[in-house]
Scaffold this active site. Structure first.
Site, PDB file in Angstrom:
ATOM      1  N   SER A  89       9.841 -13.683   3.597  1.00 44.59           N
ATOM      2  CA  SER A  89      10.140 -12.547   2.936  1.00 44.59           C
ATOM      3  C   SER A  89      10.031 -12.159   1.324  1.00 44.59           C
ATOM      4  O   SER A  89       9.007 -11.765   0.872  1.00 44.59           O
ATOM      5  CB  SER A  89      10.068 -12.083   4.071  1.00 44.59           C
ATOM      6  N   GLU A 145       7.166   4.397  -1.194  1.00 46.03           N
ATOM      7  CA  GLU A 145       7.936   4.866  -0.225  1.00 46.03           C
ATOM      8  C   GLU A 145       9.091   3.656  -0.653  1.00 46.03           C
ATOM      9  O   GLU A 145       8.235   2.264  -0.456  1.00 46.03           O
ATOM     10  CB  GLU A 145       8.383   5.179   1.187  1.00 46.03           C
ATOM     11  N   LYS A 190       6.041  -8.123  -1.168  1.00 41.69           N
ATOM     12  CA  LYS A 190       5.493  -6.789  -1.485  1.00 41.69           C
ATOM     13  C   LYS A 190       4.090  -6.686  -2.213  1.00 41.69           C
ATOM     14  O   LYS A 190       3.428  -5.621  -2.196  1.00 41.69           O
ATOM     15  CB  LYS A 190       6.474  -6.237  -1.556  1.00 41.69           C
TER      16      LYS A 190
END
Length: 648
Positions: free
Chosen positions: A630, A362, A340
Site C-alpha cells: 500500500s 484528515e 491514497k
C-alpha cells in the site's frame, strides 16, 4: 439552574468523541470522563438524586448515539423514565437511523427532540417535525457549539421557514451567550438554549461546590431575566397529548437502508450535514458510471499516478519461505508513494463537479494528506489537512511535503492527538463550513456514502491485480493480503474478488504492544465490539459504556479505534479473515522486505508482509499470495531509525 430560572435542563452524557461540539463542550466531556463519569447509569443516578432534592423542571439527556446504543435503546428508555428524566436530544442520530428510539420514546412517554439546521431543506423540516412530540431544537448557525460574538443575520428567516412547517414550539441554540442575545432570540423563538456560557461560568468560579452553585444561579438568572415562562414549568418538555408519527419515522428509516453493509454502515451525522451528504450521494450516483468521468479517472491513473502499478514475484522471499509464491502489487510506486492518491483524485474531481472550492482532509501517517495536497495543487483547490499532533511529530517529513505543496496543516492536540482526533476536528470544520467545503475523507470509514465512494475509487488496485495475475500466472491468486486501519487499501484490493470464492481475503490489523494481555492496540476487528464511531455502525475498540479506548500502533496510519463498515460486514459474513500483528512483528516484516526484495515498505504494509510470510510457509508451493504493497517507507525511516537506536 432551576432556582436561577431555567425551564428545561440538558444533561450532557459524557463522550470521548463529541464531533459537533466546540472547545468548551469538548473540555467538559474530558473533565467528566477523567473524574469517573463515563456511563449512562451514573448520569441517571444524578437525575434521580436531583429529583429527590426538589428538581421539578424537565431534564433532557443530550449526547451522542453510541453510549445510548451500548445500553440498548429499549433499556435506555425504560431506565430514563424510571430515574426521572424526560427525553433525548441525540446529536448524531438523524431520523434515517432513529426509528427505534422514536418508537421507544412513544412507548415510555418520553420526548425525542429533533435538531433542525439552517442547511435543512423545507421538505426535510416537515419530516423532522412529524417525528417530534414536544419541541424542536433549531441550530441557529452552521458550526459547532460555543459562544459567538453575534447572532446570524438570517436567523429570523430561518425560524420563519421552520414555523411554516410546524406548530410545535421552537427552541433556538448554538452561540447564544449573553442576555441581549437571549432577548433577541426570545422575540422569534419559544425557547432559548444556552450551554457554553454557563459552563464557562462554572469554570471561572472557585473549586468549591458553593462557589459554583452561586455562579450558575447568577448567570442563569441574568440570562433568563425578562423572559416570560409560559404554562407549568414542569410540563415544558413532557408529552402533552401529541405523539410522533411512527409511520413517517419508519418511512424515513427505509431510506436509510441503502446505506448499509448488512447491519453495519449507516449515516449517523449532525443535521447540519444532512444536505451535504444528500448532495454528495446524488452527484456520485450521476458520475460513478459516466463514461466521461471514468475516462478522466483512467487518464489520471495512467498519466499522473503512473498506473497500472506493477505486480511481480517476490522471488527471494518466496524461496526463503519455501511454500506459496508471494507476489507484490506495487502501490508504493504510485505518485506520492501510496494508494491514497487514487481516492484523492476521484473525490477532488467530484468536489469540483459539486462546486466546492475548498477541500479539508484528515491524515494519520500523512500519505492521504500528501495525496490530497497534491491533487488540490494540480486542480487549484484550497486545501486544509488535520493531523494529530503526535502524528505530526512522528511524520515530520510528510508535514513538510504537505506544506510545500501549498496545504495548511493543522495539528490536533485533543484526545490522543492521533488519527481519530484528526477526523473529529475535520468534521467540526466541515459542520462549520459545509456550504463551500468538501471533506475528502481518506479511508473507507465514516457515514454513507463515504465508505462506498472510497472503496470504488480504490478498487482500481484489485481490478488491476486480477488482470495482472491472470496474465502472469494464468489464474487468480489463492490469497489476497492487505493491512487494515480504516481499511481503504484492503477494501480496494478485496472488493473485485468478493464474488471469486476461490480467493481468500486476509486483512491484517495492528496488535500494537499485544492483544492477549489487553495492551493498547488497534485490532478493531479482532478485539472490538459493534458500535457507532464517527458516523457509521462498525466494530470499535471501546469500553462497555461506549467510550472509545486509547489505541497504539508503531504505524500512524493504522492507529485508529474503528474500521470501515464493509470490513465489519465481511468479517461477520465470513468472507474475509482478519488477524493482528504486533509492532515487533511488523518491524521484522519491514526488515525482511528490505533485505530480501530491496523494497523499503511503509510500516502499515509491514504488518501485512509479516503475516504473508508466516502464511506462505504453511501453504504448498502451488498456491499464490498477493500482498497489496500500500505504500513506501520513506516517511517512516526517521521513526524506524529511532527504534533501532540510530541517529539520522
Amino acid at each position: 439552574m432551576q432556582e436561577g430560572g431555567a425551564s428545561v435542563i440538558e444533561l450532557g452524557i459524557p463522550y470521548t468523541d463529541p464531533q459537533a461540539d466546540g472547545t468548551t463542550i469538548q473540555q467538559t466531556n474530558q473533565v467528566a470522563i477523567k473524574a469517573g463519569t463515563s456511563n449512562i447509569q451514573q448520569c441517571l443516578e444524578m437525575v434521580k438524586s436531583a429529583r429527590s432534592q426538589g428538581l421539578t423542571v424537565p431534564v433532557i439527556l443530550m449526547g451522542y448515539y453510541n453510549p445510548f446504543f451500548q445500553v440498548g435503546i429499549e433499556n435506555m428508555c425504560s431506565m430514563t423514565k424510571e430515574h426521572g428524566a424526560d427525553g433525548f436530544i441525540v446529536v448524531d442520530l438523524p431520523p434515517e437511523e432513529g426509528a427505534q428510539l422514536a418508537k421507544s420514546c412513544n412507548k415510555y412517554g418520553l420526548s425525542n427532540i429533533p435538531l433542525i439546521a439552517p442547511t435543512t431543506t423545507d421538505a426535510r423540516i416537515g419530516q423532522l417535525a412529524q417525528t417530534a412530540s414536544t419541541f424542536i431544537y433549531c441550530v441557529s448557525t452552521t458550526g459547532v457549539t460555543g459562544a459567538r460574538a453575534a447572532l446570524p443575520s438570517d436567523l429570523s428567516d430561518f425560524i420563519a421557514r421552520v414555523r411554516s412547517q410546524t406548530d410545535l414550539p421552537l427552541a433556538v441554540g448554538f452561540g447564544i451567550s449573553n442576555p441581549t442575545m437571549v432577548q433577541s432570540v426570545a422575540n422569534i423563538g419559544d425557547g432559548v438554549v444556552v450551554g457554553s456560557a454557563i459552563l464557562k461560568a462554572i469554570q471561572a468560579a472557585g473549586d468549591s461546590t458553593e462557589e459554583r452553585v452561586a455562579a450558575v444561579k447568577k448567570i442563569v438568572g441574568e440570562l433568563s431575566s425578562g423572559c416570560k415562562q409560559g404554562g407549568e414549568v414542569a410540563n415544558q418538555a413532557t408529552i402533552l397529548g401529541r405523539k410522533p408519527d411512527e409511520q413517517v419515522a419508519d418511512e424515513i428509516a427505509k431510506d436509510g437502508d441503502r446505506a448499509r453493509f448488512g447491519r453495519f454502515g449507516g449515516q449517523y451525522i449532525p443535521e447540519t450535514l444532512s444536505e451535504a451528504f444528500r448532495e454528495i450521494e446524488e452527484e456520485y450516483e450521476k458520475v460513478k458510471n459516466d463514461p466521461g468521468f471514468l475516462a478522466e479517472l483512467e487518464e489520471y491513473r495512467r498519466d499522473f499516478v503512473g498506473g497500472p502499478t506493477p505486480l511481480h514475484k517476490a522471488d527471494r522471499l518466496t524461496e526463503m519461505c519455501g511454500g506459496a509464491t508471494i507476489w507484490l502489487k506495487r502501490e508504493d510506486l504510485a505518485h506520492t508513494g501510496a494508494h491514497k492518491i487514487n481516492n484523492a483524485i476521484g473525490q477532488a474531481l467530484l468536489a469540483k463537479k459539486i462546486g466546492k472550492p475548498r477541500i479539508i482532509a484528515e491524515t494519520g501517517a500523512g500519505q492521504h494528506g500528501v495525496a490530497t495536497s497534491t491533487i488540490c495543487a494540480k486542480l487549484g483547490l484550497d486545501c486544509t489537512v488535520y493531523m494529530g499532533a503526535v502524528d505530526c511529530e512522528r511524520q515530520k517529513l510528510n508535514v513538510f511535503r504537505m506544506n510545500t505543496l501549498g496545504a495548511k496543516v493543522v495539528p490536533v492536540k485533543e484526545g490522543q492527538a492521533t488519527l481519530k482526533d484528526a477526523i473529529n476536528e475535520a468534521m467540526r470544520d466541515w459542520v462549520t463550513n459545509v456550504r463551500d467545503t468538501h471533506y475528502l475523507i481518506g479511508s473507507a470509514v465514516g457515514p454513507h456514502p463515504f465508505p462506498t465512494i472510497v472503496r470504488d475509487f480504490q478498487s482500481v488496485m484489485g481490478n488491476e491485480m486480477k488482470a495482472q495475475m491472470l496474465d502472469k500466472a494464468g489464474k487468480l491468486p489463492d490469497v489476497v493480503i492487505a493491512c487494515v486501519g480504516g481499511g481503504s487499501n484492503a477494501i480496494g484490493a478485496f472488493h473485485p474478488f468478493v464474488n471469486d470464492k476461490s480467493v481468500e481475503l486476509h486483512g491484517v490489523e495492528a496488535a500494537g504492544h499485544g492483544i492477549d494481555k489487553d495492551e493498547q492496540h488497534c485490532a478493531t476487528l479482532t478485539k472490538g465490539t459493534p458500535g457507532v464511531l464517527q458516523g457509521a455502525m462498525t466494530y470499535v475498540i471501546q469500553e462497555k459504556s461506549g467510550q472509545t479506548l486509547n489505541t497504539h500502533s508503531v504505524s500512524a496510519g493504522l492507529d485508529y479505534p474503528g474500521v470501515g463498515p464493509e470490513h465489519a460486514h465481511l468479517k461477520d459474513c465470513g468472507r474475509a479473515k482478519y488477524s493482528a500483528v504486533t509492532d515487533d512483528e511488523a518491524l521484522e516484516g519491514f526488515k525482511m522486505m528490505c533485505q530480501y526484495e530491496g523494497i523499503i515498505p511503509a510500516l502499515e504494509t509491514s504488518h501485512a508482509i509479516y503475516y504473508a510470510i508466516q502464511l506462505a510457509k504453511s501453504l504448498p508451493k502451488d498456491k499464490d499470495i498477493v500482498i497489496n504493497m500500500s505504500g513506501r517507507g520513506d516517511k517512516d525511516m526517521p521513526q524506524v531509525a529511532r527504534i533501532m537506536g540510530v541517529e539520522v
